[in-house]
Design an enzyme around this catalytic site. Structure first.
Site, mmCIF file in Angstrom:
data_model
loop_
_atom_site.group_PDB
_atom_site.id
_atom_site.type_symbol
_atom_site.label_atom_id
_atom_site.label_comp_id
_atom_site.label_asym_id
_atom_site.label_seq_id
_atom_site.Cartn_x
_atom_site.Cartn_y
_atom_site.Cartn_z
ATOM 1 N N ILE A 140 -30.417 39.346 13.327
ATOM 2 C CA ILE A 140 -29.098 39.125 12.736
ATOM 3 C C ILE A 140 -28.290 40.397 12.884
ATOM 4 C CG2 ILE A 140 -27.832 38.716 10.578
ATOM 5 C CD1 ILE A 140 -30.203 36.933 9.733
ATOM 6 N N THR A 151 -18.338 39.447 21.392
ATOM 7 C CA THR A 151 -18.065 38.929 20.054
ATOM 8 C C THR A 151 -16.570 38.684 19.920
ATOM 9 O OG1 THR A 151 -19.938 40.074 19.035
ATOM 10 C CG2 THR A 151 -18.087 39.568 17.601
ATOM 11 N N ASP A 165 -24.127 42.359 12.779
ATOM 12 C CA ASP A 165 -23.128 42.712 11.764
ATOM 13 C C ASP A 165 -22.145 41.594 11.468
ATOM 14 O OD1 ASP A 165 -20.265 43.492 13.343
ATOM 15 O OD2 ASP A 165 -22.062 43.488 14.559
ATOM 16 N N THR A 168 -16.465 44.747 16.090
ATOM 17 C CA THR A 168 -17.301 44.370 17.227
ATOM 18 C C THR A 168 -17.928 45.631 17.796
ATOM 19 O OG1 THR A 168 -17.300 43.373 19.440
ATOM 20 C CG2 THR A 168 -15.299 44.492 18.779
ATOM 21 N N LYS A 190 -21.867 47.729 18.518
ATOM 22 C CA LYS A 190 -23.303 47.778 18.256
ATOM 23 C C LYS A 190 -23.548 47.361 16.809
ATOM 24 C CE LYS A 190 -24.695 51.113 21.766
ATOM 25 N NZ LYS A 190 -25.453 52.344 22.057
#
Length: 318
Positions: free
Chosen positions: A216, A187, A218, A237, A239
C-alpha cells in the site's frame, strides 16, 4: 477569491527524451481533463464532484498509472487504490487492493458516504463494490500490453520500478533492488476550490511496477498522498514511502496554519526542504483561489487553471 483547479498525471524521472508517442497522448489527456474540470466548476458543481469527475476520466485513460492503465504486481495482477476528501467537512474515503473496480475513486467516495468507515481494502473493498453495484471488469480490462512489457523489464532487472524507467543495459541487470522501491509515477490526482472557498482533493493509482502483493502506498493515506481542509487541498505523487514518511499533503496545510505561510511557500518548503530530492510532486489549491504545482523530480505531468483566466499545462521545469 475565485475557483481554481489543478491536476497531475504523476511525477518522477521523466526523461527529457520522452518520445512524442508517449508524451502527446498524456498532454492531450491532461488538457481534456482540465477542460472537464473547468466546465464543472463554471456549472457550479461542488468541488467534491469536480475532483471525482476529473480523476474518473484520468482512470479511464490507459496512458496513466490508475484504473485502466494500472501497472502490475509481481504476480501480474492489478491492485488499485484511491482516496477522496472534502475540505469543508473533512469527510474522506479510501480504498486499496482493488482488482475489478473500473473507477476506484468513485468507490472511495462511496466508502465516505455509505459506510461509518474511512478505509476499506482488498476483499472487503471488493465485496462493498459488489454491494453498491459499481462498474467492475475482469483483469483483462486493466492489463495493457505496455504494462506487461514494463513488468517483464522489471522482473529481468530484479527490481520494483516506475513506469518511465528506462530499459536496463545488460551490465546493469545484476544490481540490487532499491530498498524503498521507486516512484509510482503515473498516479493521477486533482484538487479544486469553488468561488465560495470550498475545497476537495482526489488521488488514484495502480502503485508500483513489480510491487509485492499487498503493498500500500501513499495515495490512500489521509495526510500523505491526499488531504483537504478549509485552508487547502493537496494531491501528491512520487515515491510513496517517502511521501508517507513526510506526511506531505498534511504538512502543506500545517505550515499554512501554524507558520502563516502562503500556499506556494508551504508547498515549496515541503517539496524542496523536507522531502528528499527526486521523491515528490504535488498539486494544491487554497481557499483563496491560489494554485501551485511543485516537484523535486525531473518532471511532473500537470495542468491547472483559475477563474481569472490563467492556465498551464506542463511536464518539466519551466
Amino acid at each position: 477569491m475565485g475557483w481554481a483547479i489543478a491536476l497531475h498525471g504523476g511525477a518522477g524521472d521523466i526523461p527529457l527524451s520522452l518520445s512524442p508517442e508517449r508524451r502527446l497522448p498524456r498532454e492531450t489527456a491532461l488538457r481534456h481533463c482540465l477542460q472537464i474540470g473547468i466546465a464543472a466548476l463554471q456549472a457550479k458543481r461542488p468541488p467534491l464532484d469536480v475532483v471525482e469527475l476529473v480523476v474518473r476520466e484520468l482512470e479511464n485513460n490507459p496512458n496513466f498509472n490508475a484504473g485502466r492503465g494500472s501497472v502490475l504486481t509481481d504476480k501480474g495482477t492489478v491492485e488499485m487504490e484511491a482516496c477522496i476528501m472534502d475540505g469543508k467537512t473533512k469527510k474522506c474515503g479510501a480504498v486499496s487492493g482493488l482488482s475489478t473496480v473500473v473507477n476506484a475513486i468513485s468507490l472511495a467516495r462511496l466508502v465516505m458516504e455509505k459506510t461509518p468507515h474511512i478505509y476499506l481494502a482488498f476483499d472487503g473493498a471488493e465485496a462493498f463494490a459488489r454491494e453498491q453495484g459499481v462498474e467492475t471488469a475482469d483483469g483483462s480490462h486493466f492489463i495493457t500490453p505496455e504494462n506487461l512489457e514494463r513488468l517483464k523489464q522489471a522482473k529481468e532487472a530484479n527490481r520494483v520500478q516506475i513506469d518511465f524507467t528506462q530499459p536496463i543495459q545488460k551490465d546493469e541487470k545484476k544490481r540490487t533492488p532499491t530498498p524503498d522501491g521507486d516512484s509510482q509515477l503515473g498516479t493521477v490526482g486533482c484538487v479544486a476550490v469553488n468561488s465560495d472557498g470550498n475545497l476537495a482533493a482526489a488521488t488514484s493509482t495502480g502503485g508500483l511496477v513489480n510491487k509485492m502483493i499487498g503493498r500500500i502506498g501513499d495515495t490512500p493515506i489521509i495526510g500523505a498522498g491526499t488531504y483537504a481542509n478549509n485552508r487547502c487541498a493537496v494531491s501528491a505523487t512520487g515515491k510513496g514511502e517517502a511521501i508517507i514518511r513526510g506526511t506531505v499533503a498534511r504538512d502543506v496545510s500545517a505550515l499554512m496554519e501554524y507558520k502563516g505561510l502562503s500556499l506556494k511557500e508551504a508547498a515549496a518548503y515541503v517539496v524542496k526542504e523536507s522531502t528528499p530530492e527526486g521523491t515528490v510532486g504535488l498539486v494544491a489549491v487554497s481557499n483563496e483561489g491560489e494554485v501551485t504545482m511543485q516537484f523535486n523530480t525531473t518532471g511532473m505531468f500537470r495542468a491547472c487553471a483559475t477563474e481569472d483566466g490563467f492556465s498551464e499545462i506542463g511536464i518539466w521545469q519551466m
